[in-house]
Write an enzyme that holds these catalytic residues in place. Structure first.
Site, short mmCIF file in Angstrom:
data_model
loop_
_atom_site.label_atom_id
_atom_site.label_comp_id
_atom_site.label_asym_id
_atom_site.label_seq_id
_atom_site.Cartn_x
_atom_site.Cartn_y
_atom_site.Cartn_z
N GLU A 1 0.81 -1.21 0.00
CA GLU A 1 0.00 0.00 0.00
C GLU A 1 0.85 1.26 0.00
O GLU A 1 0.48 2.28 -0.59
CB GLU A 1 -0.95 0.01 1.20
N HIS B 1 -10.26 -5.91 7.66
CA HIS B 1 -10.89 -5.64 6.38
C HIS B 1 -12.11 -4.71 6.50
O HIS B 1 -12.42 -3.99 5.56
CB HIS B 1 -11.34 -6.95 5.71
#
Length: 325
Positions: free
Chosen positions: A60, A129
């Site tokens: 990321e 998540h």
């Protein structure tokens, strides 16, 4: 005008804007051939090629750094963080760089970056998540944080975000992706950023919320109507910056308010809404401000998720409590 899910509306928005502007690039983990973990980018690589829609390594920080550099060079990147719980790996790029660059460079550069990411509970994902981390982003000046609650808004808000010259964090609640359909125009259109929507007009009490909780608020309002309580619902849509004008107009109209968020109560968007109402409209209130949120704990594992998440029954109970004050 076709009936579309939120995921279809998002794909439409991306395709239409990519056709219009060659500088728009879509990238992230598995967004290319696979079309993203939720298929939001399905078909885009076939249509626009691997130079404009491409997969990145599972990093990321690299995705954020690439987006930042591309924007400085005149591109309009639309990176995807596969799940927003992984945003911590790219916090420096988003908060330390993207959010500050216009100020740092004296207004000479724009950062037209739209960071898309799924988030939110109710679908029993693994740990990290589903986390609701919009409050972290909302506290960072220089970022716009947008959270649609329906397919029509999702398409229009995403198009407006991509066309904006500001960095936008565009959060898509996973439970809303395919849970319902509504009419969405085939052509491109914008839903204005920084503008809340009055999704239901009422005179007795205001519910102020966003994302998946708009659906829960509507369920609660339908039940409360049977008991003679007329509920107004405000969908914030953009949670940073807030549309203070619409919020205050609703509170002054009804005199009672319940603020709802899916995220934990501590330091969230709802707390900012409560603060603004207290500062600007406290003399219009006929009862203390009600709040509905998740508990101040870590997001639970899937088997406890439904107990932990706020729902329509929680909202209904808080509205009755506020009305009976």
């Amino acid at each position: 005008m076709a009936q579309k899910t939120m995921i279809q509306a998002i794909t439409d928005a991306l395709a239409l804007e990519m056709e219009k502007d060659q500088d728009i690039l879509v990238f992230g983990e598995d967004v290319g051939k696979n079309g993203g973990v939720f298929r939001a980018t399905e078909g885009l690589q076939d249509k626009f090629g691997e130079d404009r829609v491409f997969d990145t390594p599972l990093a990321e920080s690299g995705i954020g750094g690439l987006a930042f550099g591309l924007a400085l060079e005149g591109f309009r990147p639309v990176p995807e963080i596969q799940f927003f719980g992984f945003v911590f790996e790219t916090m420096d790029e988003i908060v330390g760089q993207m959010a500050r660059t216009r100020y740092r460079m004296g207004g000479t550069r724009n950062l037209p970056i739209t960071i898309r990411s799924p988030f939110g509970g109710g679908v029993h994902t693994p740990e990290l998540h589903s986390d609701n981390l919009e409050g972290l982003m909302a506290q960072s000046p220089g970022l716009r944080v947008v959270i649609p609650s329906n397919p029509y808004d999702a398409k229009g808000l995403l198009i407006a975000s991509i066309r904006s010259n500001d960095p936008v964090v565009f959060l898509e609640h996973m439970k809303l992706y395919r849970s319902f359909r509504e009419e969405v125009p085939d052509e491109a259109y914008e839903v204005p950023l920084d503008k809340a929507a009055v999704t239901r007009e009422g005179k007795d009490i205001s519910i102020i919320t966003y994302g998946a909780m708009v659906r829960e608020a509507k369920k609660a309002a339908d039940n409360l109507e049977k008991e003679g309580i007329d509920v107004e619902i405000i969908d914030l849509r953009t949670v940073a910056p807030l549309d203070i004008k619409t919020i205050i107009e609703s509170v002054e109209k009804t005199g009672r308010v319940v603020v709802v968020q899916e995220a934990q109560k501590q330091a969230g968007v709802g707390g900012q809404v409560v603060s603004e109402i207290s500062e600007r409209a406290i003399l219009s209130l006929q009862a203390p401000i009600g709040r509905v949120s998740a508990p101040d704990t870590v997001f639970p594992f899937g088997q406890a998720e439904n107990i932990w998440l706020p729902n329509a029954a929680d909202i209904e109970a808080k509205v009755k409590e506020t009305m009976n004050f």
